[in-house]
Motif scaffolding. Structure first.
Motif, short mmCIF file in Angstrom:
data_model
loop_
_atom_site.label_atom_id
_atom_site.label_comp_id
_atom_site.label_asym_id
_atom_site.label_seq_id
_atom_site.Cartn_x
_atom_site.Cartn_y
_atom_site.Cartn_z
N ALA A 237 3.84 7.33 -6.50
CA ALA A 237 3.44 6.73 -5.23
C ALA A 237 3.34 7.82 -4.17
N GLU A 238 2.29 7.74 -3.34
CA GLU A 238 2.04 8.77 -2.32
C GLU A 238 2.09 8.12 -0.94
N VAL A 239 3.20 8.35 -0.22
CA VAL A 239 3.39 7.74 1.09
C VAL A 239 2.34 8.21 2.09
N GLN A 240 1.74 9.38 1.84
CA GLN A 240 0.70 9.88 2.74
C GLN A 240 -0.51 8.93 2.80
N ASN A 241 -0.69 8.14 1.75
CA ASN A 241 -1.80 7.18 1.76
C ASN A 241 -1.73 6.26 2.97
N VAL B 293 -1.69 -3.72 3.43
CA VAL B 293 -0.40 -4.15 3.96
C VAL B 293 0.68 -3.26 3.37
N GLY B 294 1.55 -2.73 4.22
CA GLY B 294 2.59 -1.86 3.69
C GLY B 294 3.53 -1.38 4.77
N ASP B 295 4.61 -0.75 4.33
CA ASP B 295 5.64 -0.20 5.22
C ASP B 295 6.09 1.13 4.63
N ASP B 296 5.78 2.23 5.33
CA ASP B 296 6.11 3.55 4.79
C ASP B 296 7.61 3.72 4.58
N ASP B 297 8.43 2.97 5.31
CA ASP B 297 9.88 3.09 5.16
C ASP B 297 10.36 2.46 3.86
N GLN B 298 9.48 1.72 3.18
CA GLN B 298 9.85 1.10 1.91
C GLN B 298 9.19 1.79 0.73
N TYR C 42 0.81 -1.21 0.00
CA TYR C 42 0.00 0.00 0.00
C TYR C 42 0.85 1.28 0.00
N GLN C 43 2.09 1.18 0.49
CA GLN C 43 2.95 2.37 0.51
C GLN C 43 3.27 2.85 -0.90
#
Length: 336
Positions: free
Chosen positions: A314-318, A301-306, A273-274
């Protein structure tokens, strides 16, 4: 259906053809802004570099729910009055500040994790340097809370305490702590310094203002390419993956269609998701109906650090704002 999904090779050939035709037309028309843009950013060896710039911007715009509107407003972001504080820039408020706090938080968590490891292993000789790192990160966090200029001043004088020899500590463990200290703390602070604080505030504002004409030309070319590309695809009766996303978004703007589709799904699941973009978030939100309290379950499922695909839209704010956008969220951390 009266159309088909083209493969990547076919789409790429069409893109290149459309781009070449666009450039030929602008050259023949002796378009002033276009020629100035080519002179500034082009090469004597051809226009391939410019083609890539336009295609990258076009592709990035497709990560937005309304690509054309997004491209239309981008040049105005460079129309910054002289003397504007960096912290008042829309970029700072929407993206830069969030990224700064995210990176500092990761560094703070990293140093605390290292301190715990050192304590568990009884390697107290390694603690002073890490404690100094923690204190320095606290100073940076305080400066960040006060503003860009304050953080710029603080981050430019960052110095690290040398890790002691600690001969009584296992060599492999010393090397591990040293390597992790670099990865978790030093590299993150260096990223902030190089990315956001390589110039003075005055120079940054000056650079932004000077970029406006080029930004307007680039966005205009991306819009023109997009219009030609869409016409060509319609003529050939083909679509690409991005088209499927935007067609779905348009369909879901019809409340009747949206309600009918929501009734089919009790759960919606998204992996990595990141790396989702704004258009995909809008699609998820609209399809699930969660924003309206429909009761559909959403699992991501996701990891903002990745999150490494910002250049693709891609929008990490999601993922960072997921709990706010989807009230009642339960977070399960998969950690060792």
């Amino acid at each position: 259906p009266s159309f088909r999904v083209a493969n990547e090779q076919e789409i790429e050939l069409v893109r290149r053809q459309v781009m070449e035709e666009l450039f030929e037309e602008r050259y023949e028309a002796q378009d002033g802004p276009f020629l100035q843009f080519v002179a500034q950013y082009g090469s004597d060896r051809g226009d391939e570099k410019l083609h890539e710039m336009i295609l990258q911007l076009y592709d990035f715009s497709r990560s937005q729910p309304e690509p054309e509107a997004w491209l239309e407003k981008q040049p105005e972001m460079f129309n910054v009055p002289e003397g504007t504080p960096v912290k008042e820039l829309l970029w700072y408020k929407k993206e830069i500040q969030t990224d700064i706090f995210r990176v500092l938080e990761k560094a703070e968590n990293g140093v605390q994790n290292l301190l715990r490891r050192v304590a568990l292993c009884g390697a107290d000789e390694l603690s002073p340097a890490l404690e100094a790192d923690a204190a320095q990160l606290a100073v940076l966090r305080d400066a960040a809370d006060r503003g860009w200029e304050e953080l710029a001043a603080a981050i430019r004088i960052v110095k690290y305490q040398r890790q002691p020899a600690a001969k009584n500590v296992d060599k492999a463990f010393r090397e591990f702590i040293s390597a992790q200290r670099k990865n978790e703390i030093k590299d993150r602070v260096a990223y902030l310094k190089e990315t956001y604080f390589s110039e003075s505030a005055q120079q940054l504002i000056k650079d932004l203002r000077e970029c406006r004409p080029a930004a307007a030309a680039l966005c205009g070319l991306a819009q023109a390419f997009g219009e030609r590309f869409e016409k060509t695809k319609r003529k050939k009766r083909i679509v690409d993956f991005s088209d499927l996303e935007h067609f779905a978004l348009r369909l879901l703007q019809d409340d009747a269609v949206a309600r009918a589709l929501r009734g089919r799904y009790r759960e919606v699941m998204v992996d990595e998701y990141q790396d989702s973009n704004v258009a995909q978030f809008k699609l998820l939100q609209t399809l699930s109906g969660t924003a309206e309290g429909s009761g559909t379950y959403v699992c991501v499922v996701g990891d903002d650090d990745q999150s490494i695909y910002r250049f693709r839209g891609a929008e990490v704010q999601n993922i960072l704002t997921f709990r706010k956008k989807f009230p009642g969220t339960k977070i399960i951390k998969l950690v060792r």
